[in-house]
Motif scaffolding. Sequence first.
Motif, mmCIF file in Angstrom:
data_model
loop_
_atom_site.group_PDB
_atom_site.id
_atom_site.type_symbol
_atom_site.label_atom_id
_atom_site.label_comp_id
_atom_site.label_asym_id
_atom_site.label_seq_id
_atom_site.Cartn_x
_atom_site.Cartn_y
_atom_site.Cartn_z
ATOM 1 N N LYS A 105 -10.316 -3.394 -2.480
ATOM 2 C CA LYS A 105 -11.110 -2.652 -3.455
ATOM 3 C C LYS A 105 -11.797 -3.565 -4.462
ATOM 4 C CE LYS A 105 -8.448 1.644 -3.223
ATOM 5 N NZ LYS A 105 -7.527 2.561 -3.943
ATOM 6 N N GLN A 120 -2.954 -5.219 -0.243
ATOM 7 C CA GLN A 120 -4.134 -5.110 0.613
ATOM 8 C C GLN A 120 -5.161 -4.157 0.023
ATOM 9 O OE1 GLN A 120 -3.341 -4.411 4.777
ATOM 10 N NE2 GLN A 120 -3.077 -6.609 5.064
ATOM 11 N N SER A 121 -4.688 -3.040 -0.514
ATOM 12 C CA SER A 121 -5.596 -2.068 -1.115
ATOM 13 C C SER A 121 -6.343 -2.673 -2.294
ATOM 14 C CB SER A 121 -4.809 -0.835 -1.568
ATOM 15 O OG SER A 121 -5.656 0.093 -2.220
ATOM 16 N N LYS A 132 -13.339 3.745 -2.204
ATOM 17 C CA LYS A 132 -12.771 4.197 -0.931
ATOM 18 C C LYS A 132 -12.882 3.106 0.141
ATOM 19 C CE LYS A 132 -11.894 8.194 -2.693
ATOM 20 N NZ LYS A 132 -10.510 8.505 -3.088
ATOM 21 N N LEU A 133 -11.793 2.928 0.869
ATOM 22 C CA LEU A 133 -11.786 1.964 1.974
ATOM 23 C C LEU A 133 -12.097 2.715 3.260
ATOM 24 C CD1 LEU A 133 -8.603 -0.103 1.033
ATOM 25 C CD2 LEU A 133 -10.981 -0.503 0.391
ATOM 26 N N ASP A 154 -13.574 -1.951 6.175
ATOM 27 C CA ASP A 154 -12.542 -2.617 5.386
ATOM 28 C C ASP A 154 -11.168 -2.600 6.052
ATOM 29 O OD1 ASP A 154 -14.492 -3.053 3.452
ATOM 30 O OD2 ASP A 154 -14.041 -1.171 2.431
ATOM 31 N N LEU A 155 -10.804 -1.454 6.629
ATOM 32 C CA LEU A 155 -9.484 -1.343 7.242
ATOM 33 C C LEU A 155 -9.345 -2.290 8.428
ATOM 34 C CD1 LEU A 155 -9.027 2.539 7.025
ATOM 35 C CD2 LEU A 155 -8.172 0.773 5.467
ATOM 36 N N ASN A 169 -4.169 0.226 -8.838
ATOM 37 C CA ASN A 169 -4.703 0.875 -7.636
ATOM 38 C C ASN A 169 -5.206 2.276 -7.973
ATOM 39 O OD1 ASN A 169 -5.165 0.668 -4.735
ATOM 40 N ND2 ASN A 169 -3.574 2.216 -4.511
ATOM 41 N N GLN A 200 1.117 -2.842 1.132
ATOM 42 C CA GLN A 200 0.090 -1.802 1.087
ATOM 43 C C GLN A 200 -0.744 -1.898 -0.189
ATOM 44 O OE1 GLN A 200 2.620 1.645 1.547
ATOM 45 N NE2 GLN A 200 2.365 1.690 3.773
ATOM 46 N N LEU A 201 -0.075 -2.097 -1.326
ATOM 47 C CA LEU A 201 -0.795 -2.180 -2.597
ATOM 48 C C LEU A 201 -1.638 -3.442 -2.686
ATOM 49 C CD1 LEU A 201 1.989 -0.876 -5.010
ATOM 50 C CD2 LEU A 201 -0.229 0.220 -4.579
#
Length: 198
Positions: free
Chosen positions: A90, A85-86, A196-197, A48-49, A189, A82-83
Amino acid sequence: MNVNARIRTLPFLVALTFAVPALAAPKASEAITKPVKTVVQSVRYEKDLKALENLGSDQQGLFLLGDEWTKATDAQRKEFTQLFQSLFAKIAFPKVRENFKNLDSITYDEPQVTGEKALVGSTIFINHPLKKQEMKLKYAVEKVGSGWKVVDVSVLGDSMLTGIRDDQVRPLFKEGGWDGLLGAMRKKNDELGTVKLK
């Protein structure tokens, strides 16, 4: 306001954004199609990352927030990126992997390049046990530094980012500004903390 009503699970069509990759594109367009293929393969194999590295996060932020993006502090832009993308990873990526079993293949058209932006058309072939389907998608890719990044995808003419902007980001921002938007995103989030990524 019900946060979950605003930041809800992305629809099935978003899951179709990332389909089984096609054969290698012609060399002339490889630099443009490469990030699309990298995202596809990375999501497919639970990297994912790596997939997120190939998305144009700043370009997405500018599209989603317009003038407010340029007025924001560096800290606000960083946290939003960041949020976003997370949350995207997810919510969407597990659905993508679930739907791979029904995806047969994808073919890409030659990219249509205009300066530092390009559109990559594609056709997804879905081999569902009950019904075979073809879906037309169009990826928006932009030049970022020395490479290209995936910014948006349109399914049947509907932009994924436009839907997220109009249904979720704008209403949250209108009601609470940056604090309200980021607060809602943090809460969602946290709710997805068990995802988990890798």
